[in-house]
Design an enzyme around this catalytic site. Sequence first.
Site, PDB file in Angstrom:
ATOM      1  N   ASP A  58       0.811  -1.219   0.000  1.00  0.00           N
ATOM      2  CA  ASP A  58       0.000   0.000   0.000  1.00  0.00           C
ATOM      3  C   ASP A  58       0.847   1.274   0.000  1.00  0.00           C
ATOM      4  OD1 ASP A  58      -1.939  -1.997   0.505  1.00  0.00           O
ATOM      5  OD2 ASP A  58      -1.796  -1.668   2.666  1.00  0.00           O
TER       6      ASP A  58
ATOM      7  N   GLU B 221     -10.821  -1.798  -3.915  1.00  0.00           N
ATOM      8  CA  GLU B 221     -10.206  -1.021  -2.847  1.00  0.00           C
ATOM      9  C   GLU B 221      -9.079  -0.168  -3.422  1.00  0.00           C
ATOM     10  OE1 GLU B 221      -8.942  -3.986  -0.051  1.00  0.00           O
ATOM     11  OE2 GLU B 221      -7.276  -4.675  -1.293  1.00  0.00           O
TER      12      GLU B 221
END
Length: 343
Positions: free
Chosen positions: A42, A217
């Site tokens: 991420d 996401e």
Amino acid sequence: MTMAQLSLLFLLVAYSVAVSARSFRRQEDTFTNPINQAKGADPCMRLINGTYFMTSTQNTDISMWMSDTVEGLHTAEKITLFTDDTEGRNFDFWAPEFWYLDGTWYIYYAVAGNYDDNTHRMHVLRGGTDEADPSTGPYEYVGPLIPDNFDTWAVDGSILELDDARYFVFSGQQTDTPWTQCLYISAMSDPVTLTGDAQIISCPEYTWETAATPVQEGPEPITYDGTTYIVYSASHCSTIDYALGLLTLTTGANPMLAASWTKNSEPLFSKDEEAGVYGPGHHFMFQTGDGYYFAYHGKTLEDQYSCGDERTTRVQPFTFNSTGPVFPAPVAVDVAVPEPSLL
């Protein structure tokens, strides 16, 4: 030694030095992936005044690395920006993103409490005011970011600025179905306040979005040549089929309406078994002096079926065409990639 021989020797030495210098510059002008060897999921990465700043999921804290080159991030010192032992927001700090808004740095992140993943919500920190250095603080906790109609599982928040308005986009659990993560959008009145209800703008529907679990996401907005896009991650992060997809906003349309967004039926970026890159996704796009690059995480082993620390940060260039962002095939680890030109 005659003058002719001396001249020839001088030319040979000069040539050798020039070749060596060019070789050195070639080495300096490239970097290799991965940027970090562990805990690289991420990533958020920016180039600011000639310095790269990078964050990634560390689970126990929010930290940052900085370097004058992408290659230098390999050995950059970890700077811890924030920790929190407050009950209710002290477990699994995920996907921090740093944004300079209205003269101040903010970090948006997801965190849970008391070792319970089900309590993950979006939160925000406020930091310093030096636009050139997001590592300066101190970063202080401001509060949760919970829309009026959506006090349930939420992660991966990012910012969309469009037509003098600001929106918060994130991934959340669609509560009226078996576990499904959709993309939501909420209006913002300032960098730390959501206003009104969150609205769904997209849910997983294609096979490449539903491996193991239906998931959308990591939404990352970008506007190029007058058109706004959201590049997002799809399928469960534990799978080797984790990939990136693309939404395109109809020009002039209301971004709060799902009908305003068109989804590509094929992934934008996905695994490359020949290169040994599996589950690439959850990226962040940033501009450089010669175009655009994106940071993302991937795995190198086909049997790494987890969302754990083996995910590492990788960086590559990308381009645009008339239909939006064009991402390349993932490159294998240790393959030389051109260093971006500085802004």
